[in-house]
Design an enzyme around this catalytic site. Structure first.
Site, mmCIF file in Angstrom:
data_model
loop_
_atom_site.group_PDB
_atom_site.id
_atom_site.type_symbol
_atom_site.label_atom_id
_atom_site.label_comp_id
_atom_site.label_asym_id
_atom_site.label_seq_id
_atom_site.Cartn_x
_atom_site.Cartn_y
_atom_site.Cartn_z
ATOM 1 C CG HIS A 205 -0.260 0.365 2.502
ATOM 2 N ND1 HIS A 205 0.433 -0.555 3.220
ATOM 3 C CD2 HIS A 205 -0.131 1.533 3.177
ATOM 4 C CE1 HIS A 205 0.938 0.022 4.302
ATOM 5 N NE2 HIS A 205 0.619 1.290 4.300
HETATM 6 C C1 UD1 Z 1 -2.201 6.115 4.817
HETATM 7 C C2 UD1 Z 1 -0.915 6.714 5.388
HETATM 8 C C3 UD1 Z 1 0.156 5.637 5.464
HETATM 9 C C4 UD1 Z 1 -0.345 4.429 6.229
HETATM 10 C C5 UD1 Z 1 -1.650 3.934 5.626
HETATM 11 C C6 UD1 Z 1 -2.204 2.804 6.454
HETATM 12 C C7 UD1 Z 1 -0.525 9.086 4.865
HETATM 13 C C8 UD1 Z 1 0.219 10.038 4.016
HETATM 14 N N1 UD1 Z 1 -0.404 7.789 4.524
HETATM 15 O O1 UD1 Z 1 -1.941 5.739 3.495
HETATM 16 O O2 UD1 Z 1 1.296 6.151 6.116
HETATM 17 O O3 UD1 Z 1 0.628 3.415 6.183
HETATM 18 O O4 UD1 Z 1 -2.606 5.008 5.602
HETATM 19 O O5 UD1 Z 1 -3.129 2.055 5.757
HETATM 20 O O6 UD1 Z 1 -1.178 9.473 5.804
HETATM 21 N N2 UD1 Z 1 -9.154 5.080 0.205
HETATM 22 C C9 UD1 Z 1 -10.380 4.469 0.113
HETATM 23 N N3 UD1 Z 1 -11.053 4.217 1.277
HETATM 24 C C10 UD1 Z 1 -10.583 4.545 2.510
HETATM 25 C C11 UD1 Z 1 -9.334 5.181 2.572
HETATM 26 C C12 UD1 Z 1 -8.630 5.428 1.417
HETATM 27 O O7 UD1 Z 1 -10.853 4.139 -0.965
HETATM 28 O O8 UD1 Z 1 -11.253 4.269 3.524
HETATM 29 C C13 UD1 Z 1 -8.391 5.296 -1.068
HETATM 30 C C14 UD1 Z 1 -8.603 6.646 -1.683
HETATM 31 O O9 UD1 Z 1 -8.594 6.470 -3.061
HETATM 32 C C15 UD1 Z 1 -7.373 7.414 -1.266
HETATM 33 C C16 UD1 Z 1 -6.299 6.336 -1.184
HETATM 34 O O10 UD1 Z 1 -6.985 5.178 -0.755
HETATM 35 O O11 UD1 Z 1 -7.042 8.439 -2.163
HETATM 36 C C17 UD1 Z 1 -5.174 6.663 -0.226
HETATM 37 O O12 UD1 Z 1 -5.656 6.951 1.082
HETATM 38 P P1 UD1 Z 1 -4.822 7.896 2.085
HETATM 39 O O13 UD1 Z 1 -5.470 7.897 3.408
HETATM 40 O O14 UD1 Z 1 -4.530 9.194 1.427
HETATM 41 O O15 UD1 Z 1 -3.434 7.177 2.201
HETATM 42 P P2 UD1 Z 1 -3.104 5.644 2.430
HETATM 43 O O16 UD1 Z 1 -2.467 5.131 1.192
HETATM 44 O O17 UD1 Z 1 -4.281 4.929 2.969
HETATM 45 N N1 UDP Z 2 -4.322 -5.117 8.579
HETATM 46 C C1 UDP Z 2 -5.619 -5.634 8.644
HETATM 47 N N2 UDP Z 2 -6.219 -6.017 7.478
HETATM 48 C C2 UDP Z 2 -5.600 -5.932 6.267
HETATM 49 C C3 UDP Z 2 -4.280 -5.394 6.213
HETATM 50 C C4 UDP Z 2 -3.683 -4.987 7.381
HETATM 51 O O1 UDP Z 2 -6.193 -5.758 9.739
HETATM 52 O O2 UDP Z 2 -6.200 -6.304 5.246
HETATM 53 C C5 UDP Z 2 -3.674 -4.693 9.825
HETATM 54 C C6 UDP Z 2 -2.339 -5.351 10.071
HETATM 55 O O3 UDP Z 2 -2.519 -6.586 10.729
HETATM 56 C C7 UDP Z 2 -1.632 -4.320 10.937
HETATM 57 C C8 UDP Z 2 -2.151 -3.005 10.384
HETATM 58 O O4 UDP Z 2 -3.366 -3.317 9.702
HETATM 59 O O5 UDP Z 2 -1.997 -4.446 12.282
HETATM 60 C C9 UDP Z 2 -1.153 -2.397 9.443
HETATM 61 O O6 UDP Z 2 -1.752 -1.343 8.769
HETATM 62 P P1 UDP Z 2 -1.239 -0.841 7.338
HETATM 63 O O7 UDP Z 2 -0.480 -1.921 6.667
HETATM 64 O O8 UDP Z 2 -2.423 -0.284 6.647
HETATM 65 O O9 UDP Z 2 -0.316 0.407 7.714
HETATM 66 P P2 UDP Z 2 1.176 0.604 8.246
HETATM 67 O O10 UDP Z 2 1.378 -0.273 9.423
HETATM 68 O O11 UDP Z 2 2.102 0.320 7.118
HETATM 69 O O12 UDP Z 2 1.200 2.056 8.576
#
Ligand code: UD1
Ligand code: UDP
Length: 357
Positions: A205
């Site tokens: 991601h």
């Molecule tokens: C964010 C964090 C990242 C973290 C991750 C955990 C920032 C800059 N990044 O990344 O550090 O590791 O969360 O998962 O804060 N979207 C949906 N539904 C949702 C949320 C997001 O469809 O509920 C889609 C949207 O198209 C959005 C994209 O995912 O534009 C990215 O979401 P965003 O929250 O900006 O960043 P993440 O990639 O989720």
């Molecule tokens: N996780 C989850 N379901 C998923 C993917 C991740 O419950 O489909 C959990 C995972 O076990 C961990 C956390 O989400 O506890 C990690 O989040 P993510 O990978 O989104 O973000 P990061 O840790 O890289 O910020």
């Protein structure tokens, strides 16, 4: 004592679960503010339900947008809440835009900031998370560090010792709290028809991997080759889903699922032969369950499992290299140590907040 806690993204709901409980136990009054950065049911509500985190006092519903737009909307809402609530502390987790907005808003209205997962550094400023961490740490009065490496990073940057408190990693608290429930309650292996130690679990991601079509293609194609030997399950983060669809990328042979609930995810991690991921949380969970891990990145801020031999870095730009790394990790192990504490990080956080003026 009163604190405002900011959460917004999936890993923050997970981290907040044990901390919220520990704060209540310590008699601290907590106002839980959800920024709305993550909003799909399987990216948000499911964690509140499964981890028993109480409903937020306020949801700003900011949704998805560019970094500036998303952060700016959060700043406005968080500032308003801080002015109304007048807390003794603002608590932020990790390194997302919600973390950044919380720290900046609080610093401007003179609410002291406590940062959980302070001191982590990838030393790669092209990552949005690295910028968020640097700003949050600079603005924090209490830096709650999960590891000795994090403490050293802050010492090197000249942060005064009395602002740094080692707690251990709260994700380890969570893994210990929910391990048995995952084993007892999750039916994910049966549902997906998977056998213990006979599949690879993958997640991807990070913006640097999903937003670069070359890298995302290399990761998928590396996993497709792995899938010829071992089933590969990929719970797809919405960011990755969007990029796969936009690019029309080939995923044939890989078992794609929706993002999973926490108990199913833990169960899949525990039973995997190898975990391949670019997630910070998943890398550590692989280590907690002593499952070999391939980290699809050039560097990691969670260096401990790499140093102990349970995790190896694999730059995700070459499909054949990814396939080789994942298949080669099968059956490997590393040295034993507990660099992430003793599962009582949340309790130490509650104490640190009470003890620091
Ligand atoms: C964010 C964090 C990242 C973290 C991750 C955990 C920032 C800059 N990044 O990344 O550090 O590791 O969360 O998962 O804060 N979207 C949906 N539904 C949702 C949320 C997001 O469809 O509920 C889609 C949207 O198209 C959005 C994209 O995912 O534009 C990215 O979401 P965003 O929250 O900006 O960043 P993440 O990639 O989720
Ligand atoms: N996780 C989850 N379901 C998923 C993917 C991740 O419950 O489909 C959990 C995972 O076990 C961990 C956390 O989400 O506890 C990690 O989040 P993510 O990978 O989104 O973000 P990061 O840790 O890289 O910020």
């Amino acid at each position: 004592m009163k604190i405002v806690t900011i959460v917004g993204a999936r890993p923050q709901f997970i981290k907040a679960a044990p901390v919220s409980r520990a704060l209540a136990k310590a008699g601290i009054d907590e106002f839980l503010l959800h920024t709305g950065q993550h909003y799909d049911r399987e990216m948000s509500d499911v964690f509140f339900e499964e981890l028993g985190l109480r409903a937020p006092n306020l949801n700003l519903n900011v949704g998805s947008a560019s970094h500036a737009e998303q952060t700016a909307t959060m700043l406005v809402g968080i500032e308003r809440a801080l002015v109304e609530q007048k807390p003794d502390w603002l608590l932020v987790y990790g390194d997302t835009n919600s973390t950044l907005a919380g720290a900046v808003a609080a610093a401007k209205v003179n609410v002291p900031v406590a940062h959980v997962e302070a001191g982590l550094r990838s030393f790669n400023r092209r990552m949005p998370e690295e910028i968020n961490r640097l700003v949050a740490d600079t603005l924090s009065s209490l830096l709650l560090v999960p590891t000795e490496a994090a403490r050293k990073n802050l010492q090197r940057e000249g942060v005064p010792e009395d602002r740094i408190v080692w707690t251990g990693d709260v994700m380890f608290d969570v893994a210990l709290m929910f391990r048995d429930q995952a084993l007892g309650r999750s039916t994910v292996l049966e549902r997906l028809g998977l056998a213990e130690r006979n599949y690879v679990l993958a997640t991807v991601h990070r913006a640097e991997n999903t937003d670069d079509p070359g890298r995302l293609r290399a990761i998928l194609s590396g996993l497709q080759a792995v899938a010829k030997e071992l089933p590969v399950v990929l719970p797809v983060h919405p960011r990755a889903r969007k990029m796969i669809e936009q690019g029309g990328l080939d995923t044939a042979g890989i078992r794609l699922t929706e993002p999973l609930g926490f108990l199913d995810m833990l169960r899949l991690e525990m039973g995997a032969a190898v975990i391949a991921t670019d997630s910070g949380g998943v890398q550590k969970e692989a280590f907690f369950h002593r499952v070999p891990c391939v980290t699809l990145r050039e560097e990691t801020e969670w260096v401990e499992s790499v140093e102990l031999g349970w995790n190896r870095l694999c730059p995700p730009n070459d499909a054949a290299r990814i396939t080789h790394a994942v298949l080669g990790a099968r059956g490997t192990s590393g040295r034993q140590a507990e660099p992430y504490g003793d599962g009582r990080a949340a309790e130490r956080m509650g104490r640190a907040l009470l003890e620091h003026p």
